[in-house]
Design an enzyme around this catalytic site. Structure first.
Site, PDB file in Angstrom:
ATOM      1  CD  GLU A  49     -31.862   4.037  40.080  1.00 38.50           C
ATOM      2  OE1 GLU A  49     -32.004   2.950  40.343  1.00 38.50           O
ATOM      3  OE2 GLU A  49     -32.516   4.600  39.471  1.00 38.50           O
ATOM      4  CE1 TYR A 132     -30.946  -1.127  37.712  1.00 43.78           C
ATOM      5  CE2 TYR A 132     -30.845  -0.783  40.144  1.00 43.78           C
ATOM      6  CZ  TYR A 132     -31.426  -0.433  39.148  1.00 43.78           C
ATOM      7  OH  TYR A 132     -32.543   0.387  38.687  1.00 43.78           O
ATOM      8  CG  ASP A 150     -34.549  -3.327  37.405  1.00 47.20           C
ATOM      9  OD1 ASP A 150     -34.842  -3.568  36.101  1.00 47.20           O
ATOM     10  OD2 ASP A 150     -35.275  -2.407  37.975  1.00 47.20           O
ATOM     11  CB  CYS A 204     -43.745  -6.519  30.652  1.00 48.96           C
ATOM     12  SG  CYS A 204     -43.034  -8.104  30.366  1.00 48.96           S
ATOM     13  CB  CYS A 214     -46.243  -4.973  24.600  1.00 51.46           C
ATOM     14  SG  CYS A 214     -44.320  -4.584  24.909  1.00 51.46           S
TER      15      CYS A 214
HETATM   16  S1  SF4 Z   1     -44.999  -8.014  24.240  1.00 52.12           S
HETATM   17 FE1  SF4 Z   1     -44.351  -6.509  25.766  1.00 52.12          FE
HETATM   18  S2  SF4 Z   1     -45.608  -7.120  27.609  1.00 52.12           S
HETATM   19 FE2  SF4 Z   1     -45.843  -8.778  26.404  1.00 52.12          FE
HETATM   20  S3  SF4 Z   1     -44.234 -10.407  27.022  1.00 52.12           S
HETATM   21 FE3  SF4 Z   1     -43.273  -9.095  25.462  1.00 52.12          FE
HETATM   22  S4  SF4 Z   1     -42.078  -7.489  26.560  1.00 52.12           S
HETATM   23 FE4  SF4 Z   1     -43.743  -8.115  27.919  1.00 52.12          FE
END
Ligand code: SF4
Length: 374
Positions: A49, A132, A150, A204, A214
């Site tokens: 970490e 964190y 984070d 993402c 996603c």
């Molecule tokens: S759908 Fe998933 S990959 Fe797309 S912006 Fe949202 S969290 Fe990010």
């Protein structure tokens, strides 16, 4: 959105929360990268970490293995010299992290029976551990229901909840921690936190999020908008500062080379380097190299040919480092002068690698050693 402590923080609907948790954990189980610190003992989790605080996974991996090989236990880390610890950190950057690790290990030996404490309060009292990192350690190593926020998690949460404005603002920080706290489950909290970070790291992404793949797309405000990459709304970057450094490579009659240790705090704290100064506006690099020697050991030098020109970027500083060979021109290079400056040392070329250098100075050192076939 303005900062107003009277406005209650939004509550995530329980059905949405449950769906996000279960979809994310399923995705994580199938897609997680096999990283060596996953499922590791608390000491190794802590090391990982700290390494990952300002370093990407791919860059940290070789250092993690090497560091744990040299310091396999908390006690071995605490009982090592700071120089040894810094040497095994060399190349990772942000060396305050290594100094803090070393000091924290000593405190844990003295005050916590050589173990990582298991409360946020005690962990966050240790050098280098903030909210964190304590959340990451407590959830991953001790299975506690603790949130983490984070850079990757910030990106995911800002997008999922369509959070406008600078995520670093006080109000948005409260929002983000609140979202993270509400989401982290009692069951598998460490895996959930890892899943959030993994999603931010591999799917993402900053510029091109893979929303169609996603697992939480149906709950994501940004993912269902025209351009998800609009979030997070960071303000424009600080302007880059260009700076020139000049170092002198000075050898004595026996062929040893002069190196100096930087103060413990600040940039490259505690690391070694060839005498170096920052060039004044309009000051030629050669002249600055002579000034570097003069400032450290008070002798005039004749500057010879250039050994290397190195470019390096750290935070928002773009550094160009020049390294020049130097010879003593006038004045006696007495041992007294050297000893007055406790931070200076003459070192045989073959032993230079025993000293931890900053990244740009490491490159300069390697140029010197290669020029001498070492
Ligand atoms: S759908 Fe998933 S990959 Fe797309 S912006 Fe949202 S969290 Fe990010």
């Amino acid at each position: 959105m303005t900062t107003n402590p009277q406005v209650p923080l939004p509550v995530i609907h329980s059905a949405i929360r449950e769906d996000i948790i279960s979809n994310l954990l399923s995705w994580y189980d199938e897609n997680k990268r096999p990283l060596p610190w996953r499922g590791a003992e608390p000491y190794a989790v802590w090391i990982s970490e700290i390494m990952l605080q300002q370093t990407q996974v791919i860059s940290a991996l070789p250092f993690y293995d090497r560091f744990l090989k040299r310091f396999p236990t908390l006690r071995s880390l605490a009982e090592s010299s700071q120089e040894d610890v810094l040497s095994h950190w060399a190349g990772l950057g942000y060396y305050a992290r290594a100094r803090n690790l070393h000091r924290a290990a000593q405190i844990m030996i003295e005050n916590h029976d050589g173990q990582l404490p298991q409360t946020a309060e005690q962990l966050e009292a240790l050098p280098g551990i903030g909210r964190y990192t304590s959340g990451a350690i407590l959830s991953a190593a001790f299975n506690q229901q603790r949130p983490i926020v984070d850079t990757n998690v910030v990106r995911v949460l800002c997008r999922v909840f369509g959070l406008p404005g600078d995520p670093r603002s006080t109000h948005n920080q409260k929002m983000l921690w609140s979202f993270a706290e509400q989401l982290v489950p009692a069951d598998r909290p460490g895996d959930f936190n890892q899943a959030m970070m993994e999603l931010g790291a591999v799917l993402c992404s900053i510029d091109e999020p893979g929303c169609e793949r996603c697992p939480i797309l149906k709950h994501c405000a940004a993912g269902n908008s025209a351009d998800p990459s609009v979030f997070p709304e960071y303000p424009a970057n600080r302007p880059t500062v260009t700076v020139t450094h000049s170092s002198a490579i000075l050898r004595n009659d026996t062929g040893e080379v002069l190196i100096v240790q930087r103060p413990q705090h600040g940039l490259w704290g505690g690391l070694w380097e060839f005498p170096r100064v920052i060039c004044e506006p309009g000051e030629p690099e050669i002249q600055a190299a002579a000034r570097a020697v003069s400032e450290y050991i008070g002798v005039e030098t004749r500057i010879g040919k250039r050994l290397a020109k190195i470019k390096h970027t750290v935070t928002h500083h773009r550094i160009t480092l020049y390294g020049y060979f130097a010879e003593i021109e006038t004045g006696l290079l007495s041992e007294t002068k050297i000893q007055e400056k406790g931070c200076c040392r003459w070192v045989e070329l073959s032993k230079l690698r025993n000293y931890p250098f900053s990244s740009p100075q490491t490159i300069l050192r390697e140029h010197l050693l290669i020029a001498n076939c070492l």
